[in-house]
Motif scaffolding. Structure first.
Motif, PDB file in Angstrom:
ATOM      1  N   UNK A 262       5.387 -33.697   1.590  1.00  0.00           N
ATOM      2  CA  UNK A 262       4.612 -32.531   2.035  1.00  0.00           C
ATOM      3  C   UNK A 262       4.508 -32.478   3.549  1.00  0.00           C
ATOM      4  N   UNK A 263       4.366 -31.270   4.066  1.00  0.00           N
ATOM      5  CA  UNK A 263       4.018 -31.104   5.458  1.00  0.00           C
ATOM      6  C   UNK A 263       2.507 -30.989   5.577  1.00  0.00           C
TER       7      UNK A 263
ATOM      8  N   UNK B 296      -1.799 -27.031   6.947  1.00  0.00           N
ATOM      9  CA  UNK B 296      -2.282 -26.031   7.908  1.00  0.00           C
ATOM     10  C   UNK B 296      -2.015 -24.664   7.295  1.00  0.00           C
ATOM     11  N   UNK B 297      -3.000 -23.766   7.249  1.00  0.00           N
ATOM     12  CA  UNK B 297      -2.815 -22.499   6.529  1.00  0.00           C
ATOM     13  C   UNK B 297      -1.832 -21.542   7.192  1.00  0.00           C
ATOM     14  N   UNK B 298      -0.851 -21.118   6.434  1.00  0.00           N
ATOM     15  CA  UNK B 298       0.039 -20.051   6.880  1.00  0.00           C
ATOM     16  C   UNK B 298      -0.632 -18.687   6.785  1.00  0.00           C
ATOM     17  N   UNK B 299      -1.688 -18.592   5.999  1.00  0.00           N
ATOM     18  CA  UNK B 299      -2.393 -17.310   5.839  1.00  0.00           C
ATOM     19  C   UNK B 299      -3.084 -16.875   7.120  1.00  0.00           C
ATOM     20  N   UNK B 300      -3.351 -17.798   8.008  1.00  0.00           N
ATOM     21  CA  UNK B 300      -4.090 -17.502   9.238  1.00  0.00           C
ATOM     22  C   UNK B 300      -3.128 -17.481  10.421  1.00  0.00           C
ATOM     23  N   UNK B 301      -2.868 -16.309  10.992  1.00  0.00           N
ATOM     24  CA  UNK B 301      -1.929 -16.237  12.121  1.00  0.00           C
ATOM     25  C   UNK B 301      -2.381 -17.044  13.334  1.00  0.00           C
TER      26      UNK B 301
ATOM     27  N   UNK C  87      11.000 -30.284   2.060  1.00  0.00           N
ATOM     28  CA  UNK C  87       9.611 -30.386   2.506  1.00  0.00           C
ATOM     29  C   UNK C  87       8.768 -29.371   1.745  1.00  0.00           C
ATOM     30  N   UNK C  88       7.672 -29.845   1.174  1.00  0.00           N
ATOM     31  CA  UNK C  88       6.776 -28.998   0.390  1.00  0.00           C
ATOM     32  C   UNK C  88       5.655 -28.468   1.280  1.00  0.00           C
ATOM     33  N   UNK C  89       5.385 -27.166   1.149  1.00  0.00           N
ATOM     34  CA  UNK C  89       4.309 -26.558   1.930  1.00  0.00           C
ATOM     35  C   UNK C  89       3.393 -25.734   1.042  1.00  0.00           C
ATOM     36  N   UNK C  90       2.112 -25.948   1.184  1.00  0.00           N
ATOM     37  CA  UNK C  90       1.150 -25.002   0.646  1.00  0.00           C
ATOM     38  C   UNK C  90       0.931 -23.916   1.697  1.00  0.00           C
TER      39      UNK C  90
END
Length: 254
Positions: free
Chosen positions: A60-61, A64-69, A94-97
């Motif tokens: 996993x990486x 850190x939220x990708x939803x928040x620019x 690499x797994x990312x949430x």
């Protein structure tokens, strides 16, 4: 298509190098982990990996939220660090949430933020020749408030990014809870699936036995559709993990 064992789940709270020894004794040679940054000695892991003739399928990486620019720079920096770890461990996935749903942004804005954030990472992934997979998670049982629950939106996102280095982690357990229709959802989108996880439902335990998911049909259909990657065993075992692994491999050979 081949099995990978998520050591972080099946051998939780055990030293990773010991878990690797146990996995190798089952006859499997591929494993994966979650948080590489949590007190792990990467040099020792690589030495054990090489000695046992094992491969790391995924890690996993940073979460850190990708939803928040506003967090994009931090996400990219976290990926840079993870790519360095992946190189040391010879890991190509690499797994990312994507992060929690944010109340102050619309879903459309968060969707676009995920797409833009992933596009900002493509040049790094291409240079390293590594695939980043985003993971839809169920919000009914395990991950309340998480933004990305459905596979259709996940596939829409990676298509918008438009890179062979950004795909979807299709977790069969999560998607059975969220949407069902597993075989069609997987086979229709197989070119955009970069990694797979399985577990039994209900309970997130062994994938065979009491699970309502008929994994022989699911995995055979996935293989017939052309998926050639890893199928990660990511569950919380009720029996000795080695016993469960051997039973699964014998029951559903890939």
């Amino acid at each position: 298509m081949h099995y990978s064992v998520c050591a972080s789940a099946l051998f939780m709270n055990q030293p990773l190098t010991e878990a690797m020894e146990k996995i190798r004794k089952t006859g499997l040679d591929t494993y994966e982990i979650w948080s590489w940054w949590e007190g792990l000695d990467l040099d020792s892991i690589r030495q054990t990996q090489d000695r046992l003739g094992m491969k790391m399928a995924a890690l996993c990486t940073h979460f850190v939220p990708l939803t928040d620019p506003e967090q994009r720079e931090a996400y990219v920096q976290g990926l840079v660090e993870t790519l360095e770890a992946a190189k040391k461990l010879n890991c190509r996935t690499i797994i990312s949430q994507v992060g929690q749903e944010l109340a102050h942004l619309s879903r459309e804005e968060q969707h676009q933020s995920i797409v833009d954030g992933l596009k900002a990472c493509v040049h790094l992934l291409e240079k390293a020749d590594v695939t980043l997979v985003i993971e839809p998670l169920n919000t009914l049982v395990d991950h309340q408030g998480y933004y990305l629950s459905r596979s259709d939106e996940a596939f829409e996102i990676v298509r918008e990014v438009g890179s062979k280095h950004v795909k979807v982690l299709f977790d069969v357990y999560h998607q059975q809870i969220t949407e069902g229709n597993l075989i069609l959802n997987m086979t229709r989108n197989v070119e955009w699936i970069g990694h797979v996880h399985i577990a039994g439902h209900p309970g997130r335990h062994e994938a065979i036995g009491e699970s309502e998911i008929h994994y022989p049909a699911v995995l055979n259909a996935l293989k017939a559709a052309g998926y050639h990657g890893a199928v990660g065993l990511e569950y919380f075992p009720l029996k000795d993990p080695r016993e469960g692994i051997c039973e699964l491999v014998k029951s559903i050979p890939l």
